[in-house]
Design an enzyme around this catalytic site. Sequence first.
Site, PDB file in Angstrom:
ATOM      1  N   ASP A  29       0.838  -1.207   0.000  1.00 41.04           N
ATOM      2  CA  ASP A  29       0.000   0.000   0.000  1.00 41.04           C
ATOM      3  C   ASP A  29       0.873   1.256   0.000  1.00 41.04           C
ATOM      4  OD1 ASP A  29       0.884  -0.036   2.624  1.00 41.04           O
ATOM      5  OD2 ASP A  29      -1.105   0.153   3.531  1.00 41.04           O
ATOM      6  N   SER A  30       2.195   1.064   0.042  1.00 41.69           N
ATOM      7  CA  SER A  30       3.126   2.181  -0.185  1.00 41.69           C
ATOM      8  C   SER A  30       2.883   2.816  -1.546  1.00 41.69           C
ATOM      9  CB  SER A  30       4.576   1.693  -0.084  1.00 41.69           C
ATOM     10  OG  SER A  30       4.775   0.556  -0.902  1.00 41.69           O
ATOM     11  N   ASP A  69      -1.096  -6.430  -0.306  1.00 40.77           N
ATOM     12  CA  ASP A  69      -1.065  -5.750   0.996  1.00 40.77           C
ATOM     13  C   ASP A  69      -2.472  -5.270   1.354  1.00 40.77           C
ATOM     14  OD1 ASP A  69       0.222  -4.758   3.209  1.00 40.77           O
ATOM     15  OD2 ASP A  69       1.135  -3.043   2.185  1.00 40.77           O
ATOM     16  N   LYS A 121      -0.548  -9.591   3.023  1.00 34.68           N
ATOM     17  CA  LYS A 121       0.179  -9.062   4.185  1.00 34.68           C
ATOM     18  C   LYS A 121      -0.762  -8.167   4.979  1.00 34.68           C
ATOM     19  CE  LYS A 121       3.240  -5.533   4.014  1.00 34.68           C
ATOM     20  NZ  LYS A 121       2.588  -4.592   4.967  1.00 34.68           N
ATOM     21  N   GLU A 148      -0.810  -5.555   8.546  1.00 37.46           N
ATOM     22  CA  GLU A 148      -0.085  -4.914   9.639  1.00 37.46           C
ATOM     23  C   GLU A 148      -0.734  -5.293  10.965  1.00 37.46           C
ATOM     24  OE1 GLU A 148       0.333  -0.688   9.056  1.00 37.46           O
ATOM     25  OE2 GLU A 148       1.114  -0.939   7.017  1.00 37.46           O
ATOM     26  N   GLU A 191       9.579  -4.142  10.490  1.00 36.88           N
ATOM     27  CA  GLU A 191       9.947  -2.837   9.918  1.00 36.88           C
ATOM     28  C   GLU A 191      10.502  -1.900  10.994  1.00 36.88           C
ATOM     29  OE1 GLU A 191       7.073  -0.977   7.332  1.00 36.88           O
ATOM     30  OE2 GLU A 191       8.229   0.894   7.268  1.00 36.88           O
TER      31      GLU A 191
END
Length: 272
Positions: A51-52, A90, A120, A122, A189
């Site tokens: 999502d970057s 993501d 993925k 978070e 991270e």
Amino acid sequence: MDREITMARFTIQDFLKKKKEGRKITMLTAYDYPFARIVDEAGIDGILVGDSLGMVVQGLENTLPVTMDEMIYHTKMVSRGVSNALIIGDMPFMSYQTGKADALRNAGRFLKEAGAAAVKMEGGAEIANHIRAMKKSDIPVMAHIGLTPQSIHRMGGYKVQGKTEESALRLVDEAHIVEDAGAFALLLEAIPMDLAAQITSELSIPTIGIGAGPRCDGQVLVLHDVIGLFERFIPKFIKRYANLKEDALKAITAYRDEIEQGIFPSEEQSFK
Ligand code: KIV
């Protein structure tokens, strides 16, 4: 004899195998077809459609506004360019925080509609139930702890995590919780390298580091940082291997100059 029905696709089992054999796992992000092809051709094991993309492709301030539909759109483009790498989609902000049913439905979309083989998410303890539900539905999950960009407002910025004894212990705990819940890998991270090394040695699933030092089982970076296409801010953990912005700027300026000077197009680029 069984016919070989799969190409040399990198799988989540290969992630585990590499950890067991002490071989490093290579990952990079990609967001579209041309770059996915290049990343795949370079032999990278896993491609994260991160999502970057909100920041490096869409020009947003942070990743929070990125939607599920946008993630699916980009993951589809990436899938068309990839023959070998494991594609991981993501989960964007609010695609899973709203409950297990949403999490399952949205994770399923990455596999069903977009060609990803895993997702993925978070989070640590707070996503353990989601991971369990996804494992039951055969959706492999990479968990992501440490600096989690979707929590930017809680964290008060993009800051290194796990620097106090208490927060380090909490991260070790979270790592075990997501492993026990069934995550196939864990992204770490922006945490101190000794803490990442400790987590890596305690877990049987592979750790993938970004700003977590050299002793993780693998590494990931944001593609646009690696090739010099994003310059709004450059974290300490980035290493730039090319400056494509400069190359593109030179090429486009030369193109403009040649049109203005009547050099392009020449006869060579014209029809008789
Ligand atoms: O979205 C992303 O690209 C990520 C990276 C920080 C690995 O999560």
